[in-house]
Design an enzyme around this catalytic site. Structure first.
Site, PDB file in Angstrom:
ATOM      1  CG  HIS A 247      -1.783   1.193   1.349  1.00  0.00           C
ATOM      2  ND1 HIS A 247      -3.084   1.208   0.901  1.00  0.00           N
ATOM      3  CD2 HIS A 247      -1.559   2.425   1.867  1.00  0.00           C
ATOM      4  CE1 HIS A 247      -3.616   2.398   1.129  1.00  0.00           C
ATOM      5  NE2 HIS A 247      -2.710   3.155   1.721  1.00  0.00           N
ATOM      6  CD  GLU A 248       1.916   3.731   3.772  1.00  0.00           C
ATOM      7  OE1 GLU A 248       2.317   4.758   3.175  1.00  0.00           O
ATOM      8  OE2 GLU A 248       0.894   3.719   4.470  1.00  0.00           O
TER       9      GLU A 248
ATOM     10  CG  HIS B 184       0.375   6.308  -0.588  1.00  0.00           C
ATOM     11  ND1 HIS B 184      -0.703   6.818  -1.280  1.00  0.00           N
ATOM     12  CD2 HIS B 184      -0.156   5.629   0.468  1.00  0.00           C
ATOM     13  CE1 HIS B 184      -1.828   6.470  -0.671  1.00  0.00           C
ATOM     14  NE2 HIS B 184      -1.516   5.739   0.383  1.00  0.00           N
TER      15      HIS B 184
END
Length: 431
Positions: free
Chosen positions: A28-29, A32
């Site tokens: 997920h990170e 980003h």
């Protein structure tokens, strides 16, 4: 199960929980991180794990750290609310200067020794716009000195982690609106991609994709089905006189008849036969169900497995949306949500079913994480996207003060919800 076997199961579940949770958050990170870097936003730190630093290295302006607590991770983008970039007045530091007398390194940590530095007590800084700092050199408070700071200078923070300063031109808010929206969406998007890949991997590890046809797949050794003479690829016609058109029809009828003889009508080649089978009673969720030891037929083609990754992701996502919709139509219920305690309890169950089941569980959780992060609650990615849309409509962003208040309210809601969900999970799973 012996005490030793129980301990091994719990240990395996704990390890699986840490690995799965870590994969979900890091993937997920990374979404980003990747889009932010491509958009010109400075990612000051990418951390795997939480807590005290274990290892760190720097490359292309980003500090990559591994931390002691192996749960999740985070991306620290310049200018975001969770990015602390100011140095408090009175901080004792050591300044490393270049040949032109400009600051290229600021050491505020007593855990790191820097040689040939200038002892400095910081009084005031501007590390975002004009890039300077003021203070007193070598304890001499009779003269306030000012040093120019390089655009790419670094700070060694109190815990010994070295990160780049965050000038305003590389901060999150300086990126274009579309790039900020893409950065906010990239985390959930990566979770969707992970889910698709994990479902494809599950299909491959399982040897194919189960087909819901009225046809038998694998026959387990010494099972009631094998003892009755049933074979792979037998076409199912009826059970106890009820017509069967899918494997689901067949398994549902079998499940309702534990330890009760049933008549199975099937076709093998050009012959139609009938056989009597007594399903074995198996306890599932505290209820006895019948099983005869067969699986659905499987499609082993690669493209079918790839397609399964997409179709199963859509199927699970649809179920999640139905649950979320039920909050609006059927009322809010904590029993429809699950936190870390519930996740660990489910991990234990899937661990007992083997590696394939854990891969499926990873895909399921990844979809959940991606969708839940898109809920329009401030502090979640969905809430940030809503602020982006508001900015597009207003043609200007909310003031940092208002955005900070909105984010703080969102964090409060999330903390309260997490406490309530965790307590509800403890009551459900342990009492």
């Amino acid at each position: 199960m012996t005490h030793l076997e129980g301990s091994r199961t719990q240990l395996a579940a704990i390890i699986a929980f840490i690995i799965i949770f870590g994969i979900l958050v890091v993937v997920h990170e990374f979404g980003h991180f990747y889009v932010a870097k491509r958009s010109g936003i400075l990612v000051r730190e990418f951390s795997v794990g939480m807590g005290p630093k274990l290892f760190a290295t720097r490359k292309n302006g980003t500090t990559y750290t591994i931390r002691w607590l192996p749960l999740g991770g985070y991306v620290r983008m310049a200018g975001m609310a969770d990015d602390e970039s100011e140095i408090e007045a009175g901080t004792q530091a050591t300044l490393i200067l270049n040949d032109q007398g400009q600051v290229q390194r600021i050491n505020t940590s007593d855990k790191v020794t820097t040689l040939n530095g200038v002892p400095f007590q910081i009084a005031k800084t501007d590390l975002q716009k004009e890039l300077w700092l003021e203070g007193y050199e070598a304890g001499d408070e009779s003269e306030l000195k000012r040093y120019s700071v390089l655009h790419d200078a670094t700070i060694i923070e109190a815990d010994g982690t070295e990160v780049q300063i965050a000038p305003v031109d590389v901060q999150f808010q300086s990126a274009t609106l579309i790039n900020r929206m893409l950065t906010n969406f990239a985390g959930p998007f990566n979770n969707f991609i992970l889910a698709i890949v994990a479902f494809i991997l599950f299909a491959m590890l399982s040897g194919g994709v189960a087909q819901n046809k009225a046809q038998l797949g694998t026959i387990q050794a010494n099972s009631p089905a094998q003892k009755a003479g049933l074979k792979t690829d037998d076409k199912l016609l009826a059970v106890n006189g009820d017509k069967v058109t899918s494997f689901t029809d067949f398994s549902q009828i079998i499940a309702k008849n534990p330890n009760k003889p049933v008549q199975i009508k099937y076709r093998r080649g050009q012959q139609t036969k009938t056989v009597t089978v007594t399903p074995k009673a198996v306890t599932q969720d505290k209820t006895k169900v019948g099983q005869v030891g067969v699986t659905a037929s499987q499609d082993h083609r690669i493209m079918t497995m790839v397609k399964y990754g997409f179709t199963q992701s859509w199927s699970i996502a649809s179920q999640i949306f139905k649950v979320l919709g039920s909050f609006l139509t059927g009322g809010f219920s904590l029993n429809k949500l699950s936190g870390p305690v519930g996740m660990y309890s489910m991990t234990t169950q899937f661990t007992e079913q083997g590696f394939n089941a854990l891969v499926y569980f990873l895909a399921f959780l990844s979809l959940n994480l991606g969708i839940m992060n898109l809920i329009p609650i401030p502090a979640l990615d969905g809430g940030k996207l809503v602020l982006n849309v508001i900015e597009a409509i207003r043609r200007k962003p909310l003031s940092p003060e208002k955005e900070g208040i909105v984010t703080l309210v969102g964090v409060g809601i999330m903390v309260l919800l997490m406490v309530l969900v965790t307590w509800n999970d403890i009551q459900r799973f342990f009492f």
